[in-house]
Write an enzyme that holds these catalytic residues in place. Structure first.
Site, PDB file in Angstrom:
ATOM      1  N   GLY A 216     -14.843   5.715  -6.758  1.00 21.93           N
ATOM      2  CA  GLY A 216     -13.645   6.548  -6.946  1.00 21.93           C
ATOM      3  C   GLY A 216     -12.343   5.870  -6.549  1.00 21.93           C
ATOM      4  O   GLY A 216     -11.300   6.525  -6.519  1.00 21.93           O
ATOM      5  N   ASP A 339      -8.343  -5.071  -7.874  1.00 20.82           N
ATOM      6  CA  ASP A 339      -9.633  -4.426  -8.117  1.00 20.82           C
ATOM      7  C   ASP A 339     -10.768  -5.405  -7.835  1.00 20.82           C
ATOM      8  O   ASP A 339     -11.812  -5.375  -8.477  1.00 20.82           O
ATOM      9  CB  ASP A 339      -9.727  -3.881  -9.563  1.00 20.82           C
ATOM     10  CG  ASP A 339     -10.944  -2.993  -9.772  1.00 20.82           C
ATOM     11  OD1 ASP A 339     -11.561  -2.587  -8.767  1.00 20.82           O
ATOM     12  OD2 ASP A 339     -11.291  -2.728 -10.933  1.00 20.82           O
ATOM     13  N   ASN A 427     -19.976  -8.747 -11.790  1.00 25.12           N
ATOM     14  CA  ASN A 427     -19.834  -7.331 -11.465  1.00 25.12           C
ATOM     15  C   ASN A 427     -21.148  -6.795 -10.900  1.00 25.12           C
ATOM     16  O   ASN A 427     -21.855  -7.509 -10.207  1.00 25.12           O
ATOM     17  CB  ASN A 427     -19.332  -6.570 -12.702  1.00 25.12           C
ATOM     18  CG  ASN A 427     -18.543  -5.336 -12.320  1.00 25.12           C
ATOM     19  OD1 ASN A 427     -19.028  -4.482 -11.600  1.00 25.12           O
ATOM     20  ND2 ASN A 427     -17.311  -5.232 -12.802  1.00 25.12           N
ATOM     21  N   HIS A 662     -11.665   5.696 -24.263  1.00 18.43           N
ATOM     22  CA  HIS A 662     -11.502   5.515 -25.709  1.00 18.43           C
ATOM     23  C   HIS A 662     -10.943   4.146 -26.068  1.00 18.43           C
ATOM     24  O   HIS A 662     -10.598   3.907 -27.227  1.00 18.43           O
ATOM     25  CB  HIS A 662     -10.624   6.632 -26.270  1.00 18.43           C
ATOM     26  CG  HIS A 662     -11.235   7.991 -26.087  1.00 18.43           C
ATOM     27  ND1 HIS A 662     -12.363   8.401 -26.767  1.00 18.43           N
ATOM     28  CD2 HIS A 662     -10.915   9.013 -25.255  1.00 18.43           C
ATOM     29  CE1 HIS A 662     -12.684   9.624 -26.378  1.00 18.43           C
ATOM     30  NE2 HIS A 662     -11.834  10.016 -25.461  1.00 18.43           N
TER      31      HIS A 662
HETATM   32 CA    CA Z   1     -12.645  -0.562  -8.778  1.00 23.05          CA
END
Ligand code: CA
Length: 734
Positions: A216, A339, A427, A662
């Site tokens: 989140g 990120d 990842n 999308h």
């Molecule tokens: Ca993240």
């Protein structure tokens, strides 16, 4: 007595001697007498405990926890299938799922039964030899909760323990099921639903406690990991990864220490640090290691305006498994702003370094560096870039800190993509370590991101909250720039020597987002690809030995197991997760097998169907997959009549509210509807979908609380503009 019977007895004896567990259901299956059924019902399903997992190498035919062993090396000692006979590997059976969304789970196999989770946090138990359904469970996650998921409604797996199967649900519950029947035994809410938490990671069970984190950090939450009693579901401890409001008492000394590395009013943004994947346990050192997530929002200038390292973002943190107390941490990306999570799977291994064997953690987080840490102390032993890194040139071994470049913290608009980007050099797709070759096999993504601060940023309830500019990050439509960016995006299967810190061999893939990895004692490395194949390579040299079509992209990790002495290799197929829905155009141009190209497409609704199924292979397997219908969709948008200003406004809204599902700049990535094809572009149904939420059960919630009818019109005008642009582009090519 045939060989199979002997091997079953031998395994049974070994276990009886070790005093590990009651007779397994594999015995019951092996018996053909009338008493077999009675015995089967008396046998406890998934009778797994800590001793059994710690000694998993004594029963290599089972795969009892995420990475097979507590060390999560994802190495199988099985070698019936090996480099010599791999050419005879064929499909044994397949099992179609009831969902077309992405599949990220690693299945578990215990004593002849396979357990796995699927999209929407559902759980399936199959006969591991035949694929026959034993039971299934649907936690009935409300479709609307999908708005809180950054990266599809995926789930990465279940845990088993003493007759129970555990799964974390997208809407934040931890659920315990009866392993024999799939019946709900208990469930507990692990989150405060006023905040936009999700669970996609697999639970781990350590010393009778079920450990679970959450995601989140793109939405604005505060990360933590919790431990629950496996028998009752009662919470035992919780470790927050970032500090809360300092005017309230700190939960622990670790939080008090961490708060000194933050500035401003970070807690109002949630701050992030969500531990959404890696949780590993070392039974020898009796430590739990978690990998923590990125800052929320991404741009540190917003959440911590006077700087600071922002502990414990983007770190590996070692915890006491009994109390959840902090033991040590190593922060891979201080002052995280890209990120760059450290949630990527952690492997524990014994490596010979400078003449002595050391217990180490192996880690290839998103930031592009491969780390070797001392498992007991957290000391940084070495760190080397495993892929292209433009934000930092290396890691200073004296300070343990990255050496950042002047463009790293995006002082203005990135002139070219910063590498790696939010996708990471690596990842959640698991890497594998083979103690036989001494190599770590990493599914590497090569892609960057055009980072720019968003000066107008304010947190929203229904949008991504990264504080970066979505329009600046969108794929540029200048053909030359676009071509250069697309050509820089690739995938790679890299065999990495963690002692020498160097690449030994690699395989280039046309695009990123390929599957997790399994290595085996048969000198094999298995990986599924985003372009729709399941492949095997020679583990020591990288020579391609075998490939089978999967009819869809594979992103999950394979496992290997035996039933009645016969070896199987299993993998979940089904493209999805962060990359395809998020980065539509890139997915199309970089070889991903998208349902848009290969599957059934409903033109009217724009809905497309992914093929999600379990694929299981064995030597001389003769099963086949049903043929797929190929429908080439045709773009036929209404004419674009909006002004440049309206289109720009629409683009801003689209990039912030719509692009994650999308597709970037309105090109769908195949898993969720590509709006350029939508039949609603010309009628008022568009407003009913966007503002009123008539498709909310599928995850398309009502945006009416945050978007006006005028906003919706602007978004539609932008999609129409982009659809017309795509038509022009394809004309120029033909
Ligand atoms: Ca993240």
């Amino acid at each position: 007595m045939d060989r199979r019977t002997i091997s079953v007895i031998a395994v049974g004896l070994a276990m009886a001697v070790a005093g590990l567990y009651a007779p397994s259901s594999a015995f019951a299956q092996g018996a053909k007498s009338a008493g077999a059924k009675k015995r089967a019902s008396a046998v406890k399903a998934a009778a797994v405990n800590g001793k059994r997992i710690a000694q998993a190498d004594q029963e290599p035919g089972n795969w009892m926890s995420q990475g097979r062993t507590y060390s999560e090396q994802r190495f199988s000692p099985l070698k019936q299938i090996n480099e010599k006979n791999i050419g005879e590997l064929g499909l044994a059976w397949s099992y179609d799922l009831d969902t077309h969304r992405g599949q990220e789970a690693t299945p578990l196999v215990v004593d002849g039964t396979m357990y796995f989770s699927t999209a929407w946090s559902k759980v399936v138990a199959l006969d591991a030899a035949s694929g026959k359904l034993r039971w299934e469970y649907d936690p009935k996650v409300p479709g609307e909760w999908a708005i809180n998921a950054c990266c599809d409604v995926v789930n990465r797996g279940v845990a088993v323990w003493e007759g129970k199967v555990f799964v974390g649900t997208l809407d934040g519950r931890l659920v315990a099921l009866d392993a024999a029947t799939g019946k709900l035994l208990w469930e507990t809410l692990t989150i405060d639903r006023n905040w936009r938490y999700t669970i996609t990671g697999a639970p781990r069970v350590v010393k009778g406690k079920v450990l679970i984190g959450n995601g989140g950090a793109e939405m604005g939450v505060r990360g933590y990991v919790s431990a629950y009693d496996a028998a009752t579901g009662k919470m035992a401890w919780r470790f927050y990864t970032v500090p809360g409001d300092p005017s309230k008492p700190f939960e622990s000394p670790a939080m008090e220490k961490a708060a000194k590395t933050w500035t401003g009013e970070w807690w109002k943004y949630g701050a992030g640090g969500t531990a959404w994947d890696a949780i590993v346990y070392d039974p020898d050192l009796d430590l739990v290691y978690i990998g923590t997530g990125n800052g929320s929002p991404w741009d540190r200038r917003v959440r911590s305006p006077q700087g600071g390292d922002n502990l414990y973002l983007s770190s590996i943190v070692a915890l006491n498994p009994d109390t959840g107390e902090y033991v040590w941490h190593y922060q891979e990306t201080p002052g995280e702003s890209w990120d760059f999570t450290a949630c990527q799977p952690i492997i524990i291994a014994d490596l010979k370094l400078d003449g002595r064997t050391r217990r180490v953690l192996l880690h290839a987080p998103k930031n592009g560096f491969f780390y070797v840490l001392d498992a007991k102390s957290g000391e940084l032993i070495s760190a080397t870039a495993y892929t292209k890194t433009t934000w930092a040139t290396g890691v200073d071994l004296k300070t343990g800190r990255p050496i950042e470049t002047p463009v790293g913290r995006y002082p203005g608009t990135s002139p070219e993509p910063t590498q790696p980007g939010p996708l990471g050099g690596h990842n959640w797709q698991s890497m594998s370590y083979s103690p036989l070759t001494g190599l770590v096999y990493i599914p590497v993504h090569e892609s960057g991101f055009l980072y720019k601060s968003d000066p107008e940023f304010t947190p929203k309830k229904l949008a991504f909250n990264t504080a970066t500019d979505g329009v600046a990050a969108g794929m540029p439509q200048d053909p030359k720039i676009k071509k250069a960016i697309l050509e820089g995006i690739k995938g790679r299967l890299v065999a990495w020597d963690p002692v020498q810190q160097k690449k030994v061999w690699d395989v280039e893939r046309p695009g990123p987002w390929n599957g997790g990895i399994l290595s085996t004692a048969g000198n094999l490395v298995f990986e599924g690809t985003a372009s729709g194949n399941f492949e095997a390579y020679r583990a020591n040299s990288g020579e391609k030995l075998w490939s089978a079509p999967a009819q869809t992209g594979i992103i999950a990790a394979p496992i290997s197991y035996t039933v009645k002495g016969e070896q199987y290799v299993a993998v979940l197929a089904g493209l999805g997760g962060a990359f395809p829905p998020n980065t539509g155009e890139v997915s199309h141009k970089r070889g991903l097998m998208l349902p848009l190209i290969t599957g059934e497409v409903s033109h009217k609704s724009g809905l497309m169907h992914n093929v999600s199924r379990m694929l299981v292979f064995k030597l001389n397997g003769k099963a086949t997959l049903p043929p797929r219908k190929v429908v080439e969709p045709v773009l036929n948008p209404p004419p674009s009549t909006a002004s440049a200003e309206e289109i720009h406004k629409g683009e801003k809204l689209f990039q912030r509210y719509c692009s994650a599902c999308h597709g970037d700049v309105a090109v769908g990535g195949g898993v969720l509807p590509d709006l350029r094809y939508s039949g609603t572009l010309t009628d008022d149904t568009f407003y009913s979908v966007v503002l009123d939420g008539i498709l909310k059960q599928a995850g398309m919630i009502a945006f009416g609380k945050e978007l006006s009818k005028e906003d919706a019109t602007l978004i539609r005008e932008y999609v129409i503009y982009r659809a017309n642009q795509s038509v022009e582009e394809s004309k120029q090519k033909n």
